[in-house]
Design a protein around this motif. Sequence first.
Motif, mmCIF file in Angstrom:
data_model
loop_
_atom_site.group_PDB
_atom_site.id
_atom_site.type_symbol
_atom_site.label_atom_id
_atom_site.label_comp_id
_atom_site.label_asym_id
_atom_site.label_seq_id
_atom_site.Cartn_x
_atom_site.Cartn_y
_atom_site.Cartn_z
ATOM 1 N N GLU A 8 53.226 -4.259 4.636
ATOM 2 C CA GLU A 8 53.026 -3.003 3.921
ATOM 3 C C GLU A 8 51.645 -3.001 3.295
ATOM 4 O OE1 GLU A 8 56.249 -2.840 1.147
ATOM 5 O OE2 GLU A 8 57.716 -3.047 2.739
ATOM 6 N N GLY A 9 50.645 -2.496 4.022
ATOM 7 C CA GLY A 9 49.285 -2.464 3.504
ATOM 8 C C GLY A 9 48.784 -3.848 3.149
ATOM 9 N N GLY A 10 49.277 -4.873 3.852
ATOM 10 C CA GLY A 10 48.848 -6.232 3.588
ATOM 11 C C GLY A 10 49.625 -6.889 2.470
ATOM 12 N N LYS A 11 50.501 -6.146 1.834
ATOM 13 C CA LYS A 11 51.223 -6.715 0.685
ATOM 14 C C LYS A 11 52.437 -7.487 1.167
ATOM 15 C CE LYS A 11 49.329 -3.585 -2.599
ATOM 16 N NZ LYS A 11 49.526 -2.783 -3.753
ATOM 17 N N ALA A 12 53.623 -7.065 0.794
ATOM 18 C CA ALA A 12 54.828 -7.803 1.179
ATOM 19 C C ALA A 12 55.004 -7.752 2.691
ATOM 20 C CB ALA A 12 56.052 -7.204 0.494
ATOM 21 N N VAL A 13 55.639 -8.760 3.219
ATOM 22 C CA VAL A 13 55.924 -8.806 4.650
ATOM 23 C C VAL A 13 57.368 -9.277 4.807
ATOM 24 C CG1 VAL A 13 55.027 -11.145 4.953
ATOM 25 C CG2 VAL A 13 55.086 -9.621 6.902
ATOM 26 N N GLU A 14 58.086 -8.690 5.760
ATOM 27 C CA GLU A 14 59.477 -9.072 5.956
ATOM 28 C C GLU A 14 59.830 -9.061 7.426
ATOM 29 O OE1 GLU A 14 62.222 -5.107 5.669
ATOM 30 O OE2 GLU A 14 61.674 -6.048 3.780
ATOM 31 N N LEU A 15 60.841 -9.833 7.753
ATOM 32 C CA LEU A 15 61.441 -9.806 9.083
ATOM 33 C C LEU A 15 62.898 -9.469 8.905
ATOM 34 C CD1 LEU A 15 59.981 -12.835 11.011
ATOM 35 C CD2 LEU A 15 59.633 -10.443 11.456
ATOM 36 N N LYS A 16 63.407 -8.680 9.820
ATOM 37 C CA LYS A 16 64.787 -8.233 9.713
ATOM 38 C C LYS A 16 65.487 -8.476 11.040
ATOM 39 C CE LYS A 16 65.371 -3.717 9.436
ATOM 40 N NZ LYS A 16 65.510 -2.356 8.893
ATOM 41 N N ILE A 17 66.695 -9.019 10.971
ATOM 42 C CA ILE A 17 67.557 -9.148 12.148
ATOM 43 C C ILE A 17 68.682 -8.162 11.910
ATOM 44 C CG2 ILE A 17 68.717 -10.757 13.658
ATOM 45 C CD1 ILE A 17 67.948 -13.006 11.844
ATOM 46 N N HIS A 62 52.288 -19.904 -4.766
ATOM 47 C CA HIS A 62 52.767 -18.564 -5.116
ATOM 48 C C HIS A 62 53.402 -17.853 -3.914
ATOM 49 C CE1 HIS A 62 53.090 -14.700 -7.075
ATOM 50 N NE2 HIS A 62 52.362 -14.152 -6.127
ATOM 51 N N LEU A 63 52.767 -17.922 -2.754
ATOM 52 C CA LEU A 63 53.315 -17.271 -1.562
ATOM 53 C C LEU A 63 54.673 -17.875 -1.214
ATOM 54 C CD1 LEU A 63 53.144 -15.376 0.864
ATOM 55 C CD2 LEU A 63 51.734 -17.085 2.025
ATOM 56 N N LYS A 64 54.759 -19.183 -1.185
ATOM 57 C CA LYS A 64 56.027 -19.852 -0.853
ATOM 58 C C LYS A 64 57.118 -19.474 -1.851
ATOM 59 C CE LYS A 64 57.822 -24.270 0.597
ATOM 60 N NZ LYS A 64 57.460 -25.588 1.080
ATOM 61 N N ASP A 65 56.762 -19.395 -3.123
ATOM 62 C CA ASP A 65 57.740 -19.052 -4.164
ATOM 63 C C ASP A 65 58.160 -17.589 -4.134
ATOM 64 O OD1 ASP A 65 57.653 -21.660 -5.057
ATOM 65 O OD2 ASP A 65 56.289 -21.235 -6.722
ATOM 66 N N SER A 66 57.431 -16.743 -3.404
ATOM 67 C CA SER A 66 57.742 -15.309 -3.392
ATOM 68 C C SER A 66 58.808 -14.935 -2.350
ATOM 69 C CB SER A 66 56.474 -14.489 -3.156
ATOM 70 O OG SER A 66 56.064 -14.518 -1.803
ATOM 71 N N ARG A 84 61.907 -12.002 3.249
ATOM 72 C CA ARG A 84 60.726 -11.266 2.798
ATOM 73 C C ARG A 84 59.904 -12.162 1.875
ATOM 74 N NH1 ARG A 84 63.657 -7.967 -0.212
ATOM 75 N NH2 ARG A 84 64.009 -6.573 1.518
ATOM 76 N N TYR A 85 58.588 -12.050 1.973
ATOM 77 C CA TYR A 85 57.665 -12.695 1.047
ATOM 78 C C TYR A 85 56.939 -11.579 0.311
ATOM 79 C CZ TYR A 85 58.590 -17.206 3.123
ATOM 80 O OH TYR A 85 59.211 -18.352 3.537
ATOM 81 N N THR A 86 56.992 -11.608 -1.009
ATOM 82 C CA THR A 86 56.524 -10.477 -1.809
ATOM 83 C C THR A 86 55.161 -10.692 -2.467
ATOM 84 O OG1 THR A 86 57.729 -11.263 -3.755
ATOM 85 C CG2 THR A 86 58.872 -9.703 -2.274
#
Length: 136
Positions: A8-17, A62-66, A84-86
């Motif tokens: 999302e605009g480089g921000k959060a990223v997620e994968l969905k099954i 921080h990324l891993k903890d998000s 998701r990583y936020t």
Amino acid sequence: VRQHTEPEGGKAVELKIEIDARKLKKVLDTGKLDATLKDIIKYHNQEMARKSQRLVPVVTGHLKDSKEEEINFEDKGVYEGKVRYTADYAGYVEVGTRFMSKKPYLAPALRAVKEDFKDDILRAVKALERGPDLGH
């Protein structure tokens, strides 16, 4: 089965099954299918989360903890699991920018579980089609 990557605009990223069990219910009308598919989604979502945690690049942590995990069974017949990583920069790390190379951690995690996920679903459906094994 659908996979979805959403930076999302480089921000959060997620994968969905996601499984649309409504299509399967036309073939198999049984409550056992619901429970089995939910178990499969939960298991493989956790596996995807674990694998992404091993792959996520760590500088500050921080990324891993998000990391967030979500399971949704609320829409009758559509089941989904999300990892998701936020962190604000999560999407940039996953897909890269013109200034930095990508360092994917979610897409490889999904690829690692995808075939087993599909196989488990097919096995469950075939087992329910055959009916109970009474030792014959």
